[in-house]
Design an enzyme around this catalytic site. Structure first.
Site, mmCIF file in Angstrom:
data_model
loop_
_atom_site.group_PDB
_atom_site.id
_atom_site.type_symbol
_atom_site.label_atom_id
_atom_site.label_comp_id
_atom_site.label_asym_id
_atom_site.label_seq_id
_atom_site.Cartn_x
_atom_site.Cartn_y
_atom_site.Cartn_z
ATOM 1 N N GLU A 79 0.838 -1.192 0.000
ATOM 2 C CA GLU A 79 0.000 0.000 0.000
ATOM 3 C C GLU A 79 0.875 1.245 0.000
ATOM 4 O O GLU A 79 1.819 1.359 0.776
ATOM 5 C CB GLU A 79 -0.912 -0.009 1.224
ATOM 6 C CG GLU A 79 -1.942 -1.134 1.196
ATOM 7 C CD GLU A 79 -2.835 -1.134 2.429
ATOM 8 O OE1 GLU A 79 -3.003 -0.058 3.034
ATOM 9 O OE2 GLU A 79 -3.350 -2.198 2.778
ATOM 10 N N CYS A 80 0.530 2.183 -0.877
ATOM 11 C CA CYS A 80 1.416 3.333 -1.068
ATOM 12 C C CYS A 80 0.799 4.669 -0.684
ATOM 13 O O CYS A 80 1.523 5.632 -0.435
ATOM 14 C CB CYS A 80 1.881 3.403 -2.523
ATOM 15 S SG CYS A 80 0.550 3.663 -3.710
#
EC number: 2.1.1.37
Length: 337
Positions: A79-80
């Protein structure tokens, strides 16, 4: 490259990393994502791979190994969004950032020779980034990292992302960025459009049009001239005026519906938003890569979250191709046997 490189794709999304790995000669055997739209797309595009619809933390690595067997290459795009400065230090954001540690958990059990992690540039400023890399090193991996831009890999968009590459046996390398692509926005226009049912365009200068949109259009027309088509860019803050020419790669594709194609006619300028198939083409997805049956908004989100396949293909090929010194060592070992 060895005979077969079996690949597992954590946080697989629509399958950009796996598509790139396959383009480099690897074999995708497993993909995991918690979003149903993503796993639907992954299953369609990689029917021979095992697909897991769940959080990475919910899957035991041993179960994956029991299901699919040996893994040579582990791909991951944790997840960014939580790495954005605007997200701050909220507990939920740190939990999201912490999904990168799932790579460590899987690597401990799967023992892949190679690992590739892709993420936004801001991951390098994460407070636990050095700790995360140290844990990979403690597992026996040599690590290299760098920023790659898709426009140097025959992809008609500019997209800068961090790539962390790991190899158990030698120092890994990243591909060179020497030649900027000659592919432009013009090359993607009309991708997926039906000749019998072309996409409709609407007049730009109408009373119903938002003032900000009209101002973008007027700036572009004043700069480029009345007879030049262009792309109108929404949600931009780089001082480019809210537009770009067609003779260069598309600006970064995001999860937002932010690009409109504008063209002149004898009655004035008309416009339409770029379609998901055009955005997928800008990201470098081949025509055979299918998007799921879903809403336009969901398709754009999938594409905007994806990894550019040609960039990953170059990364995997560089990482897994035996170097001259390694090849000579292998030959000598064979003679000794």
């Amino acid at each position: 490259m060895q005979q077969e490189i079996r690949t597992c794709d954590l946080f697989c999304g629509v399958g950009g990393s796996s598509r790139g790995a396959a383009m480099a000669g690897a074999t995708p055997v497993a993909g995991l994502d918690m979003w149903g739209m993503a796993t639907d797309a992954y299953a369609v595009n990689f029917p021979c791979a095992q697909t897991y619809r769940m959080k990475a933390s919910s899957l035991k690595p041993q179960r994956l190994m029991d299901d699919v067997g040996k893994i040579d290459l582990l791909l991951a795009s944790p997840e960014c969004t939580a790495h954005s400065v605007a997200k701050g230090k909220k507990p939920g954001c740190e939990k999201s950032r912490g999904t990168a540690f799932e790579v460590i958990r899987f690597a401990k059990v799967l023992h892949p020779r190679w690992i590739v992690v892709e993420n936004v540039l801001q991951m390098q400023r994460w407070a636990r980034f050095d700790e995360w890399k140290s844990k990979l090193q403690s597992l026996g991996y040599h690590i290299n990292s760098g920023v790659l831009d898709a426009r140097y890999f025959s992809t008609p968009t500019s997209r800068r992302r961090l790539f962390v590459v790991c190899d158990r046996e030698q120092e890994p390398s990243l591909p060179d960025q020497k030649n900027e692509t000659k592919k432009t926005v013009s090359s993607i226009l009309g991708r997926g459009e039906s000749n019998s049912s072309p996409w409709p365009l609407s007049e730009v200068r109408t009373p119903e049009r938002a003032l900000a949109t009209l101002e973008r259009a007027e700036r572009a027309i004043e700069s480029l001239g009345d007879n030049t088509p262009f792309i109108m860019v929404y949600y931009g803050s780089d001082g480019a005026g809210g537009y770009q020419r067609l003779d260069r790669p598309l600006r970064t594709v995001t999860t937002l519906d932010r690009f409109a194609y504008v063209r002149p006619t004898k009655f004035g300028h008309e416009m339409r938003m770029l379609q998901p198939t055009e955005l997928a083409a800008a990201m470098g997805f081949p025509t055979e890569h299918q998007l799921p049956k879903s809403t336009r908004r969901e398709k754009i989100k999938l594409i905007g979250n994806a990894v550019c396949p040609r960039v990953m293909a170059a990364v995997v090929k560089t990482l897994t191709t035996p170097r001259e010194a390694e090849s000579k060592t292998a030959i000598l070992r064979g003679r000794e046997v």
